[in-house]
Each structure stands twice: as C-alpha cells, then as structure tokens.
Design a protein around this motif. Structure first.
Motif, PDB file in Angstrom:
ATOM      1  N   UNK A   1      -3.250   4.919  -8.515  1.00  0.00           N
ATOM      2  CA  UNK A   1      -2.667   5.772  -7.310  1.00  0.00           C
ATOM      3  C   UNK A   1      -4.502   5.245  -6.102  1.00  0.00           C
ATOM      4  N   UNK A   2      -6.000   5.855  -6.940  1.00  0.00           N
ATOM      5  CA  UNK A   2      -7.201   5.574  -6.866  1.00  0.00           C
ATOM      6  C   UNK A   2      -7.395   4.097  -5.674  1.00  0.00           C
ATOM      7  N   UNK A   3      -6.836   3.618  -7.391  1.00  0.00           N
ATOM      8  CA  UNK A   3      -8.157   2.504  -7.669  1.00  0.00           C
ATOM      9  C   UNK A   3      -6.693   1.865  -6.172  1.00  0.00           C
ATOM     10  N   UNK A   4      -5.770   1.755  -5.958  1.00  0.00           N
ATOM     11  CA  UNK A   4      -4.748   1.208  -5.590  1.00  0.00           C
ATOM     12  C   UNK A   4      -5.329   1.830  -3.579  1.00  0.00           C
ATOM     13  N   UNK A   5      -5.785   3.026  -3.301  1.00  0.00           N
ATOM     14  CA  UNK A   5      -6.028   3.753  -2.215  1.00  0.00           C
ATOM     15  C   UNK A   5      -8.052   2.937  -1.840  1.00  0.00           C
ATOM     16  N   UNK A   6      -8.830   2.567  -2.858  1.00  0.00           N
ATOM     17  CA  UNK A   6      -9.966   2.437  -2.991  1.00  0.00           C
ATOM     18  C   UNK A   6      -9.870   0.691  -2.323  1.00  0.00           C
TER      19      UNK A   6
ATOM     20  N   UNK B   1     -13.361  -3.927  -5.520  1.00  0.00           N
ATOM     21  CA  UNK B   1     -13.186  -2.334  -6.545  1.00  0.00           C
ATOM     22  C   UNK B   1     -14.776  -2.047  -6.757  1.00  0.00           C
ATOM     23  N   UNK B   2     -15.785  -3.422  -6.565  1.00  0.00           N
ATOM     24  CA  UNK B   2     -16.701  -2.525  -7.428  1.00  0.00           C
ATOM     25  C   UNK B   2     -17.712  -4.220  -6.863  1.00  0.00           C
ATOM     26  N   UNK B   3     -19.051  -4.130  -7.563  1.00  0.00           N
ATOM     27  CA  UNK B   3     -19.914  -5.192  -7.757  1.00  0.00           C
ATOM     28  C   UNK B   3     -19.920  -6.357  -8.997  1.00  0.00           C
TER      29      UNK B   3
END
Length: 59
Positions: free
Chosen positions: A23-28, A35-37
């Motif tokens: 859920x947090x991954x989808x939100x971000x 999502x990240x470098x």
C-alpha cells in the motif's frame, strides 16, 4: 488508536525487502516517478545500452 486498531494496521502493513508495504509502495509510486535511486539508475543504464546497440547497428 485502540490496541485492536494498532494490531490491524500492523497486520496490513507487512513490509517487504525494501521496508515498504504494498500500500505504501503504491502511494509513493503515485507521488514520485521512481521509487528509489536504484530504479532510476537501472532505467538509465538500460536506455544507454539500447542507444549503444542502436548506434552500433547504424554504422
């Protein structure tokens, strides 16, 4: 929050290898293009490899 609510939230937010739940991954994922470098670097390397192969074939 009552303790039952806390247990429910913790049960739903099971973190993965990157310490983010789905859920947090989808939100971000909605807020940022990457999502990240690591993803940004991998995408950049893939694009460079494709460009290199294309230019090598164009000779």
């Amino acid at each position: 929050m009552r303790s039952g609510q806390q247990v429910a939230v913790i049960a739903v937010h099971v973190s993965g290898l990157d310490d983010m739940c789905s859920g947090c991954r989808a939100w971000w994922g909605r807020l940022t293009p990457y999502l990240c470098w690591r993803v940004k670097g991998a995408t950049s390397r893939r694009a460079r490899a494709i460009t290199t192969r294309f230019l090598a074939g164009a000779r």
